[in-house]
Every structure is written in structure tokens, then in C-alpha cells.
Design a protein around this motif. Structure first.
Motif, short mmCIF file in Angstrom:
data_model
loop_
_atom_site.label_atom_id
_atom_site.label_comp_id
_atom_site.label_asym_id
_atom_site.label_seq_id
_atom_site.Cartn_x
_atom_site.Cartn_y
_atom_site.Cartn_z
N VAL A 360 0.84 -1.20 0.00
CA VAL A 360 0.00 0.00 0.00
C VAL A 360 0.87 1.25 0.00
N LEU A 361 1.94 1.23 0.78
CA LEU A 361 2.83 2.39 0.83
C LEU A 361 3.56 2.60 -0.49
N ASP A 362 3.76 1.54 -1.26
CA ASP A 362 4.33 1.68 -2.60
C ASP A 362 3.33 2.32 -3.56
N LEU A 363 2.06 1.96 -3.42
CA LEU A 363 1.03 2.42 -4.36
C LEU A 363 0.50 3.81 -4.05
N LEU A 364 0.43 4.13 -2.77
CA LEU A 364 -0.31 5.31 -2.34
C LEU A 364 0.27 6.64 -2.81
N PRO A 365 1.60 6.86 -2.75
CA PRO A 365 2.11 8.17 -3.20
C PRO A 365 1.74 8.50 -4.64
N ARG A 366 1.85 7.55 -5.53
CA ARG A 366 1.49 7.79 -6.92
C ARG A 366 -0.01 8.04 -7.07
#
Length: 386
Positions: A360-366
Motif C-alpha cells: 500500500v505504501l508503494d502504491l499510495l504516493p502515486r
């Protein structure tokens, strides 16, 4: 799918699923005196024992309902409260409490008063100050469904008991996540729901302190000691009982493990995404719940974007999602309308893994950057000749 919407509903525990499947053969009406009816009745009473143990009650003080909403309505509308006088709640109650209180006050000539918490929690002194002489009922949730705030129920109860004021608490979000004890807390009425603790939907329970008069609002039949008419949902109640037993037997440090994952998620969001704020982070919260305000973002748009990425989150109470108005609970904490519209709730469970949080932390910023970018883009007017 990475499921982070456990405050809305939880997946069935495999043991609950197995017990419910086995109970499908309990087709006898629990009110019948023949052997098939007695088998169904025995299963219901065994489940009642388990729910009672979960909340520290006597089995005869537990009344099954169709869920938390009905149990809240039964507690509030079934109370003997009549005007003149007032009903006191927190300003962040679930809609099933807010609307039941509004109806009660309208029908019986009572005054509704709400007390707002702040970022550090709910001040019990302010609840007690609002409970002036003549107060008929106080209803304060044990834990908030939208941002996870945990409220000082025992302290409030002590003050109300000394004044003889009836006290109800909605513990739907608390049960299975933190310790719940009707004796330790000193409440008169308490609500729980199965599907918030890895049980089935469609079944809940109301604790009613022994000797407390309550009026049935679903007449017709003698079920649940004439307090809630209608043939019992045997399969659902069996599942509730197993879910309650499992919740009671979980390791004492399980909540701490979930809280560490929640904190990991929050740290990652705050470090990687600018203009973000954790709601209620300065006060006591449920270990599984994190609501984050993303400035310059529509929470609903971000929800849909994350859904496309395979992540399930929420923008607040599932019972009121789909509305375009900002959450009253978030507004009550002092956030603006615009900020409240950017609030997204992440709610974990014992089945959530560290790998899922990292994904989730990989996906969320984008995802946040894309939503902010789409919002900032203004269409360029096109001139049409002629």
C-alpha cells in the motif's frame, strides 16, 4: 485484493464459516418443543453464553438482534425516557445512534445535546456537565468507527451512576479489538455486532442490565423474552457465538502487533506524502484504525483509484458512504469541510500482513499525486468559430 476496510466489515474466520455450515442442518424452529427445535435452541443458548463471556455479562442479559443498528435502536427507543429532560451523546456517534436519538427526542419531547471530542479524545467531564438534572439517557460509543477514537466509558459511567442516569454505549467497533466489560465499565446497555469481529452479517446483540425495564419495538412473538419478536437466525447466531469465543481467546499481544502495522502505515504516509494529517492521533485509538486527511484530494476519488490498484479502503462509515457530505465525526474534531472530504480510513485486522502494508505504501504516493494532479488541472476553454 488488499483489504483495509475492516471497520466496515470483516472477513469470516474459517472456524466461524465451518460452524455455520454445520449449523445449516439445525432447521427446527428454536421455539418448537420437539427435538429438532430443542437442538436449535441449544445452539442459540450456547452462542449466547459465548457473547456474554466476551462482554462480561450474564447470559440472560444478552438479547440477539439483526445487528448493531437494531440493537442501538432497541436500547434508545426502548428506553423509558420521556420529556421533559434531555438525551446526551457524543458528537461523533454512529448514524444509528444519532438518528434514533433524534427520533426519540422528537416523539417524546426531549432535548438532544451532543458533546464534541477533540484531537486528544473525549473529556468525560464535559459529558457529565451536559448531563444536567433531568437527563434521561446518555449514549456514548466506546470507540469511534471512523477514526478509531477510544472514549472513557468507565469514567463516564461512574459519574452517571451516581446521578441515576441511564447509560448506553455502542461497543460495536470496540468488541474484539480492545477489552470490553459491562461490569468494569458500569454501563446499563451495550451494543455489539458479529460482522465487526470476523463473524457473519445480520446478527448483533444488546446487553441489558438485569432488572432494567426496556420496551420492545419489534412486537409479535415471545422470542428474546418478548423484547425482540421474530424467529431467531440460528445459523447467524451460531457464527456469532464462535466469533465471540475466538475473539476472547486471541493472544493478549495481538492488538499490539496490529497497532505496530497501523503505525508503520502512518509513518510511511507522513514521510512519503506531503500535506497529510492523521485524525485523532493525539488521543487513544483502536489499534487497527488510521484515518488520514489528504489535503487537496477528494477522498472518494482516491478510494476509487486505490480500488483499481487492488486496495480496499473507506471514506468513513460504510453505513453512510455514497453521500457527498463530509463526515460529521471528522468535522466535530475541528477539520474544515474541505479537509474532511479528503479523509480516508484504513482499518486493519489480524489477517493484515506487513507485506500488504508495504505494498500500500508503494502504491499510495502515486495514487495521491495522480488525484491531486487531476484536481489541479483546469480545462482550457475552446473557441468555436462563428
Amino acid at each position: 485484493m488488499i483489504y483495509l476496510d475492516n471497520n466496515a466489515s470483516t472477513p469470516l474466520d474459517p472456524e466461524v464459516r465451518e460452524a455455520m455450515a454445520a449449523s445449516l442442518d439445525l432447521y427446527g424452529n428454536p421455539s418448537s418443543v420437539h427435538s429438532d427445535g430443542r437442538r436449535a435452541r441449544r445452539a442459540i443458548e450456547e452462542a449466547r453464553d459465548e457473547v456474554a463471556l466476551l462482554v462480561g455479562a450474564r447470559p440472560e442479559e444478552i438479547f440477539f438482534t439483526s445487528g448493531g443498528t437494531e440493537a442501538n435502536a432497541l436500547a434508545i427507543l426502548g428506553s423509558v425516557a420521556r420529556g421533559p429532560g434531555r438525551v446526551v451523546t457524543s458528537a461523533v456517534e454512529h448514524p444509528s445512534v444519532r438518528e434514533a436519538v433524534a427520533r426519540l427526542c422528537e416523539e417524546r419531547g426531549l432535548e438532544a445535546v451532543s458533546v464534541a471530542p477533540d484531537e486528544t479524545g473525549l473529556d468525560p467531564g464535559r459529558i457529565l456537565e451536559a448531563a444536567v438534572p433531568g437527563t434521561k439517557l446518555v449514549s456514548v460509543m466506546a470507540a469511534n468507527n471512523e477514526y478509531g477514537g477510544v472514549f472513557p466509558i468507565a469514567e463516564i459511567a461512574r459519574g452517571l451512576t451516581a446521578r441515576g442516569v441511564l447509560f448506553h454505549t455502542d461497543a460495536v467497533q470496540a468488541a474484539g479489538k480492545i477489552g470490553v466489560g459491562v461490569r468494569e465499565w458500569g454501563v446499563d446497555l451495550l451494543t455489539v455486532s458479529a460482522h465487526k469481529l470476523h463473524g457473519p452479517k445480520g446478527v448483533g446483540a444488546l446487553y441489558v442490565r438485569r432488572g432494567l425495564p426496556l420496551q420492545a419495538h419489534t412486537p409479535g412473538g415471545g422470542q428474546e423474552k418478548k423484547l425482540r419478536g421474530g424467529t431467531e437466525n440460528t445459523v447467524g447466531i451460531v457464527g456469532f457465538g464462535v466469533a465471540a469465543r475466538i475473539a476472547r481467546g486471541r493472544p493478549a499481544d495481538e492488538g499490539q502487533a496490529i497497532e505496530r502495522l497501523r503505525d508503520r502505515l502512518e509513518r510511511g504516509i507522513l514521510e512519503r506524502i506531503p500535506r497529510t494529517d492523521v485524525v485523532g492521533g493525539a488521543g487513544p485509538r483502536l489499534p487497527n484504525t488510521s484515518t488520514v486527511v489528504f489535503e487537496g484530494v477528494s477522498g472518494e476519488t482516491l478510494l476509487f483509484r486505490l480500488d483499481l490498484d487492488g486496495v480496499a479502503v473507506s471514506v468513513g462509515s460504510a453505513c453512510s458512504s455514497g453521500t457527498l457530505t463530509p463526515s460529521p465525526a471528522i468535522l466535530a474534531l475541528g477539520f474544515s469541510n474541505e479537509q474532511a472530504k479528503g479523509a480516508v480510513r484504513f482499518s486493519l485486522s489480524r489477517f493484515t500482513s506487513a507485506e500488504e502494508i508495504d505494498r500500500v505504501l508503494d502504491l499510495l504516493p502515486r495514487a495521491v499525486a495522480d488525484v491531486r494532479g487531476a484536481r489541479d488541472r483546469v480545462p482550457i476553454p475552446i473557441s468555436v468559430p462563428g
